[in-house]
Design a protein around this motif. Structure first.
Motif, PDB file in Angstrom:
ATOM      1  N   GLU A   1      17.315 -55.926  24.077  1.00  0.00           N
ATOM      2  CA  GLU A   1      16.539 -54.834  24.607  1.00  0.00           C
ATOM      3  C   GLU A   1      15.869 -54.582  23.240  1.00  0.00           C
ATOM      4  N   CYS A   2      14.581 -55.078  23.237  1.00  0.00           N
ATOM      5  CA  CYS A   2      13.769 -55.079  21.949  1.00  0.00           C
ATOM      6  C   CYS A   2      12.377 -54.112  22.222  1.00  0.00           C
ATOM      7  N   HIS A   3      12.141 -53.228  21.349  1.00  0.00           N
ATOM      8  CA  HIS A   3      10.880 -52.473  21.491  1.00  0.00           C
ATOM      9  C   HIS A   3      10.244 -52.432  19.897  1.00  0.00           C
ATOM     10  N   ILE A   4       9.248 -52.910  19.775  1.00  0.00           N
ATOM     11  CA  ILE A   4       8.418 -52.640  18.520  1.00  0.00           C
ATOM     12  C   ILE A   4       7.205 -51.699  18.553  1.00  0.00           C
ATOM     13  N   VAL A   5       7.288 -50.693  18.036  1.00  0.00           N
ATOM     14  CA  VAL A   5       6.296 -49.563  18.205  1.00  0.00           C
ATOM     15  C   VAL A   5       5.363 -49.303  16.998  1.00  0.00           C
TER      16      VAL A   5
ATOM     17  N   GLU B   1      -2.423 -54.357  23.481  1.00  0.00           N
ATOM     18  CA  GLU B   1      -1.448 -53.544  23.891  1.00  0.00           C
ATOM     19  C   GLU B   1      -0.181 -53.757  23.234  1.00  0.00           C
ATOM     20  N   GLU B   2       0.176 -55.025  23.018  1.00  0.00           N
ATOM     21  CA  GLU B   2       1.478 -55.496  22.344  1.00  0.00           C
ATOM     22  C   GLU B   2       1.202 -55.294  20.831  1.00  0.00           C
TER      23      GLU B   2
ATOM     24  N   TYR C   1       2.607 -51.581  21.475  1.00  0.00           N
ATOM     25  CA  TYR C   1       3.782 -51.478  21.835  1.00  0.00           C
ATOM     26  C   TYR C   1       4.319 -52.648  22.377  1.00  0.00           C
ATOM     27  N   PHE C   2       5.407 -53.324  21.969  1.00  0.00           N
ATOM     28  CA  PHE C   2       5.817 -54.594  22.446  1.00  0.00           C
ATOM     29  C   PHE C   2       7.257 -54.400  22.898  1.00  0.00           C
ATOM     30  N   LYS C   3       7.643 -54.822  24.082  1.00  0.00           N
ATOM     31  CA  LYS C   3       9.082 -54.596  24.806  1.00  0.00           C
ATOM     32  C   LYS C   3       9.256 -56.092  25.140  1.00  0.00           C
ATOM     33  N   LEU C   4      10.613 -56.417  24.910  1.00  0.00           N
ATOM     34  CA  LEU C   4      11.230 -57.564  25.321  1.00  0.00           C
ATOM     35  C   LEU C   4      12.366 -57.511  26.057  1.00  0.00           C
ATOM     36  N   GLU C   5      12.950 -57.810  26.984  1.00  0.00           N
ATOM     37  CA  GLU C   5      14.240 -57.539  27.566  1.00  0.00           C
ATOM     38  C   GLU C   5      14.651 -58.949  27.929  1.00  0.00           C
TER      39      GLU C   5
END
Ligand code: ZN
Length: 91
Positions: A26-30, A64-65, A68-72
């Motif tokens: 679960e990765c979030h880069i904000v 958008e990325e 905010y980037f999200k990867l699961e």
């Protein structure tokens, strides 16, 4: 044989065994706002900002990325180790 229901590592494709060493990434880069705004940026009109966005050639998703980037992903043990080593700068 139907492989559609077999869980696979979403990074390398290796089959994930039931009850095995399986992981979920679960990765979030904000984007981190430091409170500073370039003076020239505050003087731009919305039309100029929209024009710059258009000229960037980036898609809406790419823009958008940047904020905010999200990867699961489901991962196998090997990929877990590789990701952790990369994040720790050891790869
Ligand atoms: Zn893997």
């Amino acid at each position: 044989m139907n492989n559609k229901n077999k869980a696979r590592c979403e990074r390398c494709g290796k089959r994930l065994k039931k009850g095995g060493n399986n992981y979920r990434l679960e990765c979030h880069i904000v984007s981190d706002f430091d409170g500073y705004l370039d003076a020239s940026a505050t003087k731009k009109s919305w039309q100029n900002i929209a024009k710059e966005i258009e000229q960037s050639g980036l898609t809406e998703k790419e823009l958008e990325e940047q904020v905010y980037f999200k990867l699961e992903q489901k991962l196998c043990l090997d990929c877990r180790s590789e990701v952790i080593n990369f994040l720790k700068g050891k790869s």
